[in-house]
Design an enzyme around this catalytic site. Structure first.
Site, PDB file in Angstrom:
ATOM      1  N   ASP A   1       0.854  -1.183   0.000  1.00 20.57           N
ATOM      2  CA  ASP A   1       0.000   0.000   0.000  1.00 20.57           C
ATOM      3  C   ASP A   1       0.892   1.235   0.000  1.00 20.57           C
ATOM      4  O   ASP A   1       2.043   1.169   0.427  1.00 20.57           O
ATOM      5  CB  ASP A   1      -0.890  -0.010   1.259  1.00 20.57           C
ATOM      6  CG  ASP A   1      -2.023   0.981   1.157  1.00 20.57           C
ATOM      7  OD1 ASP A   1      -2.362   1.375   0.032  1.00 20.57           O
ATOM      8  OD2 ASP A   1      -2.561   1.369   2.201  1.00 20.57           O
TER       9      ASP A   1
ATOM     10  N   ASN B   1      -8.494  -4.737  -7.691  1.00 15.67           N
ATOM     11  CA  ASN B   1      -7.550  -3.839  -8.379  1.00 15.67           C
ATOM     12  C   ASN B   1      -7.795  -3.724  -9.893  1.00 15.67           C
ATOM     13  O   ASN B   1      -7.280  -2.816 -10.544  1.00 15.67           O
ATOM     14  CB  ASN B   1      -6.096  -4.262  -8.128  1.00 15.67           C
ATOM     15  CG  ASN B   1      -5.607  -3.946  -6.729  1.00 15.67           C
ATOM     16  OD1 ASN B   1      -4.691  -4.584  -6.204  1.00 15.67           O
ATOM     17  ND2 ASN B   1      -6.201  -2.951  -6.084  1.00 15.67           N
TER      18      ASN B   1
HETATM   19  C1  FPP Z   1      -0.793  -0.517  -3.467  1.00 22.88           C
HETATM   20  O1  FPP Z   1      -0.436   0.850  -3.595  1.00 22.88           O
HETATM   21  C2  FPP Z   1      -0.008  -1.353  -4.369  1.00 22.88           C
HETATM   22  C3  FPP Z   1      -0.508  -2.110  -5.384  1.00 22.88           C
HETATM   23  C4  FPP Z   1      -1.943  -2.204  -5.680  1.00 22.88           C
HETATM   24  C5  FPP Z   1       0.312  -2.884  -6.288  1.00 22.88           C
HETATM   25  C6  FPP Z   1       1.628  -3.376  -5.758  1.00 22.88           C
HETATM   26  C7  FPP Z   1       2.178  -4.378  -6.645  1.00 22.88           C
HETATM   27  C8  FPP Z   1       3.430  -4.416  -7.095  1.00 22.88           C
HETATM   28  C9  FPP Z   1       4.454  -3.403  -6.755  1.00 22.88           C
HETATM   29  C10 FPP Z   1       3.775  -5.542  -8.019  1.00 22.88           C
HETATM   30  C11 FPP Z   1       4.677  -6.536  -7.397  1.00 22.88           C
HETATM   31  C12 FPP Z   1       4.299  -7.850  -7.921  1.00 22.88           C
HETATM   32  C13 FPP Z   1       5.158  -8.815  -8.232  1.00 22.88           C
HETATM   33  C14 FPP Z   1       4.680 -10.190  -8.538  1.00 22.88           C
HETATM   34  C15 FPP Z   1       6.595  -8.540  -8.266  1.00 22.88           C
HETATM   35  P1  FPP Z   1      -1.536   1.896  -4.005  1.00 22.88           P
HETATM   36  O2  FPP Z   1      -1.504   2.084  -5.467  1.00 22.88           O
HETATM   37  O3  FPP Z   1      -2.875   1.474  -3.458  1.00 22.88           O
HETATM   38  O4  FPP Z   1      -1.004   3.160  -3.289  1.00 22.88           O
HETATM   39  P2  FPP Z   1      -1.882   4.335  -2.668  1.00 22.88           P
HETATM   40  O5  FPP Z   1      -2.644   3.725  -1.512  1.00 22.88           O
HETATM   41  O6  FPP Z   1      -0.852   5.332  -2.224  1.00 22.88           O
HETATM   42  O7  FPP Z   1      -2.770   4.841  -3.749  1.00 22.88           O
END
Ligand code: FPP
Length: 188
Positions: A20, A68
């Site tokens: 997150d 997502n």
């Molecule tokens: C949440 O941050 C993060 C995610 C939804 C995606 C995270 C996934 C990766 C980095 C991929 C890794 C996967 C592999 C298999 C290597 P957010 O976008 O919700 O952040 P925010 O809360 O600040 O908006």
């Protein structure tokens, strides 16, 4: 806290991280959201090595939930490419660290290249005996329960499962977490 001060008898067996804040990390730096995801992927590499060296047995990372998909298409496409990049660049170190990769979730719905990267990573590390790096990809708790109910119903229909024998252990044996560690999923 320095590693030397950690009590090895109190290291948790299974650590799960809900990823997150990638978007906020990027926004604070006036970068596009996807830059936050790229940085998140790099942090996963650091955490994986640290967790493995601490003796953690299973590291679960919630990388992409069933919800997502509602994000903008360009962001989803970027996220779906990350496993390809991650395993493409990190595989030698995963092998060196003796880490075994597991991926749980509704994998059939992933784009072909993402699915292939996940399948290859699991196959390439299948012989490793160290920490399990478990990615939740297109994973949702409700989906997991639906999938478990379906497989138990199918087994019952085929006469392989007596419905009256279904207890907490039988349910645990049908969850996506069943492959993680027998010592962890055994209900006592
Ligand atoms: C949440 O941050 C993060 C995610 C939804 C995606 C995270 C996934 C990766 C980095 C991929 C890794 C996967 C592999 C298999 C290597 P957010 O976008 O919700 O952040 P925010 O809360 O600040 O908006």
């Amino acid at each position: 806290m320095a590693n030397q001060s950690l009590d090895p008898t109190r290291i948790p067996a299974h650590v799960a991280i809900i990823m997150d804040g990638n978007g906020r990390w990027a926004k604070a730096r006036h970068l596009p959201r996807v830059a936050g995801h790229k940085q998140g992927m790099e942090v996963v590499k650091t955490i994986t090595k640290a967790a493995s060296r601490l003796g953690i047995k299973v590291l679960t990372l919630y990388a992409f939930s069933t919800e997502n998909w509602k994000r903008p298409t360009s962001e989803v496409s970027y996220l779906m490419r990350l496993p390809v990049d991650f395993f493409g660049t990190f595989m030698p170190e995963l092998i060196q660290e003796n880490v075994r990769v597991q991926v749980m979730g509704e994998l059939d719905a992933l784009p072909a290249k993402t699915r292939q990267a996940a399948d290859d990573a699991m196959a390439d590390t299948a012989q490793n005996t160290g920490m399990i790096l478990n990615f939740a990809l297109n994973y949702g708790a409700r989906d997991e329960l639906v999938q478990a109910a379906r497989s138990m119903a199918q087994e019952a229909k085929e006469g392989q499962l007596d419905p009256t024998s279904i207890d907490a252990q039988v349910v645990a044996d049908h969850l996506m977490t069943r492959h993680l560690a027998p010592w962890r999923t055994r209900i006592c």
